[in-house]
Structures are given as structure tokens and as C-alpha cells.
Design a protein around this motif. Structure first.
Motif, PDB file in Angstrom:
ATOM      1  N   GLY A 220       0.814  -1.218   0.000  1.00  0.00           N
ATOM      2  CA  GLY A 220       0.000   0.000   0.000  1.00  0.00           C
ATOM      3  C   GLY A 220       0.840   1.257   0.000  1.00  0.00           C
ATOM      4  N   HIS A 221       2.121   1.121   0.379  1.00  0.00           N
ATOM      5  CA  HIS A 221       2.975   2.311   0.492  1.00  0.00           C
ATOM      6  C   HIS A 221       4.055   2.369  -0.583  1.00  0.00           C
ATOM      7  N   CYS A 231      -0.606  10.394   2.243  1.00  0.00           N
ATOM      8  CA  CYS A 231      -0.987   9.055   2.729  1.00  0.00           C
ATOM      9  C   CYS A 231      -0.956   9.039   4.260  1.00  0.00           C
ATOM     10  N   CYS A 233       0.733   7.216   5.997  1.00  0.00           N
ATOM     11  CA  CYS A 233       2.104   6.932   6.447  1.00  0.00           C
ATOM     12  C   CYS A 233       2.964   8.197   6.464  1.00  0.00           C
ATOM     13  N   CYS A 238       1.153   7.399  -2.301  1.00  0.00           N
ATOM     14  CA  CYS A 238       1.217   5.942  -2.101  1.00  0.00           C
ATOM     15  C   CYS A 238       0.012   5.282  -2.779  1.00  0.00           C
TER      16      CYS A 238
END
Ligand SMILES: [Zn+2]
Length: 381
Positions: A220-221, A231, A233, A238
Motif C-alpha cells: 500500500g505504500h 498518505c 504513512c 502511495c
């Protein structure tokens, strides 16, 4: 092996001599992990005695804590499902609230089954973040605020007085689909969970691949757009910020406000979820279909890189967003095939999860069953 397997066939499969096999089988029978049963009569001679996992050896529970739902499964030792339930859940409430809620759910879930917590061989628990074994919890999980370094495993072991086997939800999804779903007999598979976030479980050469820190597969990143949306994160662009459930819902909200022709504008914008966007897409709303197709295209682009690197034979798409079916999967396939080298794209199939929303909970069952069997063997030595 629900129908059972003969000693001779098992010895062949494992590449062991019949003598070595006999001694192992004798131990397993004595411990009660497996049992013998007669096969259907053959026309001539004795019918071979078949070996089966003993379903009565004990019971286990699998819990899949997702970002927005929690699934519970009770199974016997042959992984036969005795009961399964799913409830809404909010993992962003932090560990204490969430684990208290999981406790209430589990107690209520078991109440009418005559199975007590103390009867269980173990409980497998999946969480939507990078699980690090030494911590017995997750480290810097993007969609689990407040859970960083919380010792989930030891906390639950104390709470439930029962062995806990903790795993990442996507990794457990790969395991569940490999053992009982779409990935049987496949030695190189990726399971991609597309829900609120996006994560992958990697099964390479017949083994779950975890990497140096123990939590490989956070696809996902992967950066898709250098200056794309922010994102969870902290980075920009991402995959998850472009194709995860959270981003699909956000686009649905924007479309509802911007375009009164879309059916999305028939519900109040702040309440729109990714599943609403999916529902309107299925009903033929072109704006909703565009949002879903664009998300699928982004996922396919990320998968093309993984296909080029890992050369999987199968990619299984699971999680709630995958229930959109081909509206989502077709753009995933098209982008993945177009952007990967033919030698790899010719070898891979991209399909929906066979176990649907239950892949990770069934993976948690699979993991805790394997762990219980190993523990019983170790204790008998
Ligand atoms: Zn990210």
C-alpha cells in the motif's frame, strides 16, 4: 485432506520411507492428532486404512481485526467451521478500547456454542498493520493510530488465558487462500487485501515470505505518484492513498458535491463510504464506475512491478473492495498485464479471493492449528 490419505500415499508425498512414515504415524495416532478410518471398499483385497486429522483433538478461534470490521470464526481441529460472525469495528480507537470490544464480541460469540475460552487450543489474531514477532504487536502501523509497539499478544494472552498467535491480516489472507481457497497447490502467490488500506501477503516457493523485519508486503505504500495525495504513512502518492477504500470514499464524496448528475449525490456526502461508491458503480452510475476503474488501474500499475520482480503464478485480490467484482478487477488486470513483461504476465492469473471476507480469519485458523500441532509434538518429546 478431508477424505483421508493412505500411509503409502503420504510417504510418497513427503519422500519418506514407509518404515520412517510408520513410526511418525504411530506417534501422531497415540497423541490423538490424527485417526484412522476405512476407505470405501475396493473390489479386490482389503480396502486401505486412511489417515485423517482428528477433528475432536481441540477447537480454535480465528479473529480478523480489520480497520472497519472484526470477523470471528470457531473451528474444529480439521479446520471445519463451526460458527462465523462479523461485526463493525473501528481499529482507530486504539488498543485498549478495541481489545475490550473484541473481548466482549468473543465472549458473546462463544456464549451459545458450549465452548469456553479455556477449552480452546489457541486463538489466531490478524491485525491490519506490520506485525513484528519480537514486539508481539505492530510497529508504526499507518492505519492503527495508538497501537505502535503495544504488546497485543501478551495483553490478549493475559486477558483470555489462552495461547495467542498474532499475524498481519494480508499475510493470513495469503495463508487462508493457499490452504482452503483460490490458491491451493500454488507455490508462488500474492494475496492483496484491498479494504480501507492495502496490504499484501507473499507466498514464495511455498513459504510465507516475511523479510528482514518480519513484515514484508506493505505494498500500500509503494509510491505511484511522486506528488500525489498525502498518505496515512506521511508520504505522498502511495498506492493506498490512490486506490484504498479511504481514497475511494473521499473521491465519492467529492463527486457527490461536484456532480449532481451522479447518483452519489442522492446521499449526504459526508456519509459516503467506498461500498456506496461500489454499489452505485454496479447500478451503472458512470462517475462511480470511473472512480472504481481508476483505483483498479492504480492497483494494477503497482502489481505490474511486483509481477516483474516476483514472477508469481497467481494474484488473489481480497478485502471488501474486491467484492466490486470485475468492475474493479478488470482495470487491475489490464494495467498489470500492459505494464509487466510478457514472460511474467503470461504466467500469472489475477482472480478474486475464494473465501471472500473470510480469507484472513481462515488464515488465522490455519496458523493457530499448525502452531497447536507443533506445540503438541514438541511437548510429547
Ligand atoms: Zn503510504
Amino acid at each position: 485432506m478431508p477424505e483421508g490419505i493412505s500411509r503409502a500415499a503420504l510417504a510418497r508425498q513427503l519422500g519418506l520411507s514407509r518404515a520412517a512414515m510408520s513410526s511418525i504415524i504411530a506417534d501422531l495416532l497415540e497423541m490423538g492428532l490424527i485417526r484412522e478410518s476405512e476407505s470405501a471398499p475396493v473390489s479386490r483385497g482389503r480396502s486401505p486404512i486412511l489417515l485423517k486429522v482428528n477433528p475432536d483433538f481441540g477447537k480454535v478461534v480465528g479473529i480478523d481485526m480489520g480497520a472497519t470490521h472484526v470477523g470471528l470464526i470457531l473451528a474444529d481441529f480439521s479446520a471445519h467451521i463451526l460458527k462465523a460472525e462479523e461485526y463493525p469495528f473501528d481499529v482507530s480507537q486504539g488498543p485498549l478500547k478495541c481489545l475490550r470490544e473484541a473481548d466482549l464480541r468473543l465472549q458473546a460469540f462463544l456464549a451459545d456454542t458450549q465452548v469456553k475460552l479455556t477449552d480452546l487450543l489457541g486463538i489466531g489474531v490478524g491485525v491490519p498493520g506490520p506485525v513484528v514477532a519480537e514486539v508481539g504487536g505492530v510497529v508504526a502501523p499507518p492505519i492503527m493510530p495508538g497501537w505502535d509497539n503495544f504488546h497485543i499478544q501478551s495483553y490478549l494472552e493475559k486477558l483470555w488465558d489462552c495461547p495467542i498467535v498474532l499475524g498481519n491480516d494480508a499475510e493470513l489472507g495469503a495463508l487462508g487462500e493457499w490452504a482452503y481457497g483460490a490458491g491451493r497447490n500454488e507455490r508462488h502467490l500474492l494475496y492483496v487485501k484491498v479494504g480501507y488500506g492495502i496490504g499484501a501477503g507473499l507466498l514464495l516457493d511455498g513459504q510465507i515470505y516475511r523479510g528482514a523485519s518480519g513484515c514484508a508486503g506493505e505494498i500500500g505504500h509503494i509510491t505511484i505518484e511522486e506528488n500525489g495525495p498525502l498518505c496515512t504513512c506521511g508520504n505522498r502518492g502511495c498506492l493506498e492513498a490512490l486506490a484504498g477504500g479511504r481514497s475511494i470514499a473521499e473521491r465519492g464524496r467529492k463527486a457527490a458535491q461536484a456532480d449532481p448528475r451522479s447518483q452519489l449525490s442522492s446521499i449526504s456526502a459526508e456519509q459516503i463510504t467506498a461500498l456506496d461508491v461500489a454499489m452505485f458503480a454496479r447500478k451503472g452510475d458512470i462517475i462511480a464506475q470511473e472512480i472504481v476503474a481508476q483505483a483498479g488501474g492504480y492497483l494494477g500499475t503497482a502489481l505490474a512491478s511486483l509481477i516483474n520482480i516476483m514472477n508469481p503464478g497467481l494474484i488473489i485480490i481480497g478485502g471488501s473492495i474486491s467484492q466490486m467484482g470485475d468492475l474493479f478487477l478488470e482495470p487491475v488486470r489490464q494495467a498489470a498485464m500492459r505494464r509487466s513483461l510478457p514472460v511474467f504476465s503470461n504466467a500469472v492469473r489475477i482472480i478474486a479471493a475464494y473465501l471472500g471476507q473470510r480469507s484472513a480469519a481462515i488464515g488465522a485458523i490455519t496458523q493457530v492449528l499448525a502452531w497447536s500441532a507443533y506445540r503438541s509434538l514438541a511437548q510429547s518429546k
